[in-house]
Design an enzyme around this catalytic site. Structure first.
Site, PDB file in Angstrom:
ATOM      1  N   CYS A   1       2.646   6.216 -10.578  1.00 57.89           N
ATOM      2  CA  CYS A   1       1.808   5.653  -9.498  1.00 57.89           C
ATOM      3  C   CYS A   1       2.627   5.516  -8.212  1.00 57.89           C
ATOM      4  O   CYS A   1       3.778   5.061  -8.234  1.00 57.89           O
ATOM      5  CB  CYS A   1       1.240   4.301  -9.894  1.00 57.89           C
ATOM      6  SG  CYS A   1       0.162   4.393 -11.334  1.00 57.89           S
TER       7      CYS A   1
ATOM      8  N   CYS B   1       5.932  -5.256 -10.091  1.00 55.91           N
ATOM      9  CA  CYS B   1       6.479  -4.459 -11.171  1.00 55.91           C
ATOM     10  C   CYS B   1       7.777  -3.748 -10.828  1.00 55.91           C
ATOM     11  O   CYS B   1       7.816  -2.959  -9.904  1.00 55.91           O
ATOM     12  CB  CYS B   1       5.498  -3.346 -11.494  1.00 55.91           C
ATOM     13  SG  CYS B   1       4.291  -3.815 -12.643  1.00 55.91           S
TER      14      CYS B   1
ATOM     15  N   ASN C   1       2.085  -5.330  -3.123  1.00 57.75           N
ATOM     16  CA  ASN C   1       3.461  -5.761  -2.874  1.00 57.75           C
ATOM     17  C   ASN C   1       4.220  -4.581  -2.333  1.00 57.75           C
ATOM     18  O   ASN C   1       4.246  -3.521  -2.952  1.00 57.75           O
ATOM     19  CB  ASN C   1       4.122  -6.168  -4.202  1.00 57.75           C
ATOM     20  CG  ASN C   1       3.837  -7.598  -4.542  1.00 57.75           C
ATOM     21  OD1 ASN C   1       4.152  -8.510  -3.781  1.00 57.75           O
ATOM     22  ND2 ASN C   1       3.216  -7.803  -5.683  1.00 57.75           N
TER      23      ASN C   1
ATOM     24  N   GLY D   1       5.767  -0.425 -17.516  1.00 60.34           N
ATOM     25  CA  GLY D   1       5.285   0.397 -18.619  1.00 60.34           C
ATOM     26  C   GLY D   1       3.775   0.488 -18.679  1.00 60.34           C
ATOM     27  O   GLY D   1       3.066  -0.294 -18.064  1.00 60.34           O
ATOM     28  N   GLU D   2       3.331   1.473 -19.435  1.00 61.49           N
ATOM     29  CA  GLU D   2       1.894   1.680 -19.635  1.00 61.49           C
ATOM     30  C   GLU D   2       1.590   1.369 -21.104  1.00 61.49           C
ATOM     31  O   GLU D   2       1.982   2.133 -21.996  1.00 61.49           O
ATOM     32  CB  GLU D   2       1.541   3.130 -19.271  1.00 61.49           C
ATOM     33  CG  GLU D   2       0.182   3.602 -19.738  1.00 61.49           C
ATOM     34  CD  GLU D   2      -0.980   2.685 -19.372  1.00 61.49           C
ATOM     35  OE1 GLU D   2      -1.056   2.194 -18.230  1.00 61.49           O
ATOM     36  OE2 GLU D   2      -1.833   2.455 -20.258  1.00 61.49           O
TER      37      GLU D   2
ATOM     38  N   SER E   1      -3.391  -4.305 -19.493  1.00 64.27           N
ATOM     39  CA  SER E   1      -3.724  -3.543 -18.293  1.00 64.27           C
ATOM     40  C   SER E   1      -3.328  -2.084 -18.485  1.00 64.27           C
ATOM     41  O   SER E   1      -2.212  -1.784 -18.902  1.00 64.27           O
ATOM     42  CB  SER E   1      -2.964  -4.143 -17.111  1.00 64.27           C
ATOM     43  OG  SER E   1      -3.225  -3.414 -15.941  1.00 64.27           O
TER      44      SER E   1
ATOM     45  N   GLU F   1      11.697  -6.624 -17.462  1.00 62.94           N
ATOM     46  CA  GLU F   1      11.268  -7.837 -16.776  1.00 62.94           C
ATOM     47  C   GLU F   1      10.161  -8.561 -17.515  1.00 62.94           C
ATOM     48  O   GLU F   1       9.409  -7.977 -18.265  1.00 62.94           O
ATOM     49  CB  GLU F   1      10.746  -7.465 -15.389  1.00 62.94           C
ATOM     50  CG  GLU F   1      11.796  -6.751 -14.594  1.00 62.94           C
ATOM     51  CD  GLU F   1      11.314  -6.308 -13.235  1.00 62.94           C
ATOM     52  OE1 GLU F   1      10.280  -6.807 -12.763  1.00 62.94           O
ATOM     53  OE2 GLU F   1      11.980  -5.456 -12.646  1.00 62.94           O
TER      54      GLU F   1
ATOM     55  N   SER G   1      -6.547  -0.383 -14.027  1.00 57.82           N
ATOM     56  CA  SER G   1      -6.032  -0.225 -12.669  1.00 57.82           C
ATOM     57  C   SER G   1      -6.782   0.928 -12.028  1.00 57.82           C
ATOM     58  O   SER G   1      -6.467   2.088 -12.280  1.00 57.82           O
ATOM     59  CB  SER G   1      -4.529   0.069 -12.722  1.00 57.82           C
ATOM     60  OG  SER G   1      -3.879  -1.007 -13.359  1.00 57.82           O
ATOM     61  N   LEU G   2      -7.764   0.595 -11.238  1.00 58.76           N
ATOM     62  CA  LEU G   2      -8.617   1.633 -10.652  1.00 58.76           C
ATOM     63  C   LEU G   2      -8.057   2.069  -9.296  1.00 58.76           C
ATOM     64  O   LEU G   2      -7.809   3.241  -9.055  1.00 58.76           O
ATOM     65  CB  LEU G   2     -10.055   1.105 -10.534  1.00 58.76           C
ATOM     66  CG  LEU G   2     -11.136   2.162 -10.392  1.00 58.76           C
ATOM     67  CD1 LEU G   2     -11.185   3.072 -11.608  1.00 58.76           C
ATOM     68  CD2 LEU G   2     -12.505   1.502 -10.194  1.00 58.76           C
ATOM     69  N   HIS G   3      -7.909   1.100  -8.405  1.00 58.83           N
ATOM     70  CA  HIS G   3      -7.224   1.298  -7.118  1.00 58.83           C
ATOM     71  C   HIS G   3      -7.852   2.320  -6.169  1.00 58.83           C
ATOM     72  O   HIS G   3      -7.254   2.609  -5.121  1.00 58.83           O
ATOM     73  CB  HIS G   3      -5.748   1.689  -7.322  1.00 58.83           C
ATOM     74  CG  HIS G   3      -4.952   0.693  -8.103  1.00 58.83           C
ATOM     75  ND1 HIS G   3      -5.117  -0.666  -8.007  1.00 58.83           N
ATOM     76  CD2 HIS G   3      -3.937   0.860  -9.000  1.00 58.83           C
ATOM     77  CE1 HIS G   3      -4.268  -1.284  -8.809  1.00 58.83           C
ATOM     78  NE2 HIS G   3      -3.548  -0.387  -9.430  1.00 58.83           N
TER      79      HIS G   3
HETATM   80  N1  SAH Z   1       0.661   0.458 -16.521  1.00 62.34           N
HETATM   81  C1  SAH Z   1      -0.302  -0.589 -16.510  1.00 62.34           C
HETATM   82  C2  SAH Z   1       0.273  -1.990 -16.463  1.00 62.34           C
HETATM   83  C3  SAH Z   1       1.453  -2.264 -15.583  1.00 62.34           C
HETATM   84  S1  SAH Z   1       1.244  -2.473 -13.860  1.00 62.34           S
HETATM   85  C4  SAH Z   1      -1.306  -0.366 -15.393  1.00 62.34           C
HETATM   86  O1  SAH Z   1      -1.138   0.557 -14.640  1.00 62.34           O
HETATM   87  O2  SAH Z   1      -2.280  -1.099 -15.321  1.00 62.34           O
HETATM   88  C5  SAH Z   1       0.271  -3.909 -13.605  1.00 62.34           C
HETATM   89  C6  SAH Z   1      -0.560  -3.820 -12.339  1.00 62.34           C
HETATM   90  O3  SAH Z   1       0.270  -3.913 -11.165  1.00 62.34           O
HETATM   91  C7  SAH Z   1      -1.332  -2.517 -12.224  1.00 62.34           C
HETATM   92  O4  SAH Z   1      -2.623  -2.764 -11.776  1.00 62.34           O
HETATM   93  C8  SAH Z   1      -0.525  -1.776 -11.182  1.00 62.34           C
HETATM   94  O5  SAH Z   1      -1.279  -0.765 -10.589  1.00 62.34           O
HETATM   95  C9  SAH Z   1      -0.125  -2.908 -10.256  1.00 62.34           C
HETATM   96  N2  SAH Z   1       0.964  -2.625  -9.333  1.00 62.34           N
HETATM   97  C10 SAH Z   1       2.012  -1.810  -9.476  1.00 62.34           C
HETATM   98  N3  SAH Z   1       2.787  -1.804  -8.373  1.00 62.34           N
HETATM   99  C11 SAH Z   1       2.209  -2.647  -7.505  1.00 62.34           C
HETATM  100  C12 SAH Z   1       2.520  -3.073  -6.186  1.00 62.34           C
HETATM  101  N4  SAH Z   1       3.569  -2.607  -5.535  1.00 62.34           N
HETATM  102  N5  SAH Z   1       1.688  -3.956  -5.605  1.00 62.34           N
HETATM  103  C13 SAH Z   1       0.601  -4.430  -6.261  1.00 62.34           C
HETATM  104  N6  SAH Z   1       0.267  -4.076  -7.486  1.00 62.34           N
HETATM  105  C14 SAH Z   1       1.049  -3.185  -8.113  1.00 62.34           C
END
Ligand code: SAH
Length: 351
Positions: free
Chosen positions: A115, A338, A295, A164-165, A196, A91, A219-221
């Site tokens: 994740c 994603c 999302n 992807g990472e 990211s 994508e 991406s801390l979360h």
């Molecule tokens: N692997 C990398 C980049 C790809 S994801 C990373 O983890 O940062 C890009 C961002 O979208 C990341 O912050 C990820 O945690 C977030 N993300 C993934 N799924 C999501 C979702 N369902 N809702 C909101 N953000 C999401």
């Protein structure tokens, strides 16, 4: 060693290749310009002699085709599905802002980070994308429509936030960043690019050296190891203290603000205590917190905080001196998150 795809090659590598084929050096400059500046295929390199085009045409080349596009009725965001030569789909998204157009690209087919809220990782990692494939996706979008007046470019900014990472595909990603920012090629400024990562701390110091002007988003979360390890398995390898200290090094060495992404998940990481703990840990770092409305992914049980609660959470951070904003949702009618679109298309094809 396996021969690199032509459109993954640096100019000096192309010079070596063409010299080894008995061609003059200036031909390498022509080929590089066609590939990197124009995004052309070998057949389109009309100022090259036909025999040379034939020889180059037989070499590995990263081909990417636009499989389908979905245009948001809400904000004009375009979601692309790209078809790779081996049949895989990845994508990309093009979002329009006042200052230009930001393209979000993928760096891997699938992802192995696991994740809990992310659709890209549901089937694990399929394979890395090459630098040439990432370049080809940008060129495909660049050529897929009019260039807005004045800007001279359709893709002005780039975020590596698709599936992807990026730091798990480090060499190809850095090669891509070097290619796309090369003045003789696409010539995008490093300052217009964000990468990211979910926090692969072992690569952050390399990244600081290899791409010092690219923005790093982490991406801390979560504010602590308990919550983070529950939703992000990578946290078992790199604890939150390591992630934050890598972020500090990035901010101190590059002088750039580090971005922390924080997807608000109802009842998981959006409490008052979480905001307080997060503020304490980020205090004093040159950083910004990007709050993301989660999302909803059909296959995942987690749900996002409400818009009102996101504002309350932001208020808690701001009150403690932490810079924070809520990310504007783009393309929410076209499966913005994603991996979601790809899954929908694949599942529909399987139906
Ligand atoms: N692997 C990398 C980049 C790809 S994801 C990373 O983890 O940062 C890009 C961002 O979208 C990341 O912050 C990820 O945690 C977030 N993300 C993934 N799924 C999501 C979702 N369902 N809702 C909101 N953000 C999401």
């Amino acid at each position: 060693m396996e021969q690199k795809q032509l459109n993954s090659m640096y100019k000096d590598e192309l010079i070596k290749l063409l010299l080894s084929m008995g061609e003059p050096k200036f031909r390498a400059g022509q080929v590089y310009m066609w590939l990197q500046k124009k995004g052309a295929t070998v057949e389109e390199m009309l100022n090259l002699p036909k025999p040379l085009r034939d020889r180059l045409g037989a070499m590995p080349f990263a081909m990417v085709r636009i499989h389908s596009r979905y245009v948001s009725k809400l904000d004009g965001t375009i979601k692309y599905l790209f078809l790779l030569e081996d049949g895989n789909l990845v994508e990309g998204v093009l979002m329009s802002y006042k200052y230009g157009n930001t393209m979000c690209i993928s760096t891997q087919v699938g992802c192995r980070m696991g994740c809990a809220f992310c659709a890209s990782t549901l089937e694990g990692l399929v394979r890395n994308l090459t630098a040439g494939e990432m370049m080809a996706m940008v060129h495909a979008v660049e050529q897929d429509g009019p260039i807005p007046d004045g800007s001279g470019r359709r893709v002005t900014n780039l975020v590596l936030m698709g599936s992807g990472e990026p730091l798990d595909n480090y060499d190809n990603v850095v090669r891509f960043l070097k290619l796309i920012t090369d003045e003789e090629g696409f010539n995008m400024s490093q300052r217009n690019i964000s990468v990211s990562t979910c926090g692969l701390c072992n690569r952050v110091d390399d990244f600081i050296k290899d791409a010092p002007h690219v923005t790093l988003s982490i991406s801390l979360h979560a504010p602590n190891d308990n919550i983070r390890s529950d939703i992000m398995p990578v946290n078992r390898r790199f604890k939150i203290a390591e992630v934050i200290s890598a972020a500090k090094r990035y901010a101190n060495i590059t002088g750039r603000r580090v971005i922390f992404e924080y997807a608000l998940i109802a009842g998981v990481n959006d409490t008052y205590d979480a905001a307080k703990e997060l503020s304490l840990k980020l205090s004093g770092i040159n950083c910004h917190v990007n709050l993301i409305p989660l999302n909803r992914v059909k296959e995942r049980a987690l749900s996002g905080s409400t818009k009102d609660h996101a504002k309350v959470f932001m208020g808690w951070l701001l009150k403690r001196g932490i810079s924070a904003t809520i990310r504007r949702e783009m393309g929410s009618d076209i499966d913005g998150a994603c991996g979601q679109l790809k899954r929908r298309v694949i599942l529909e094809q399987e139906d």
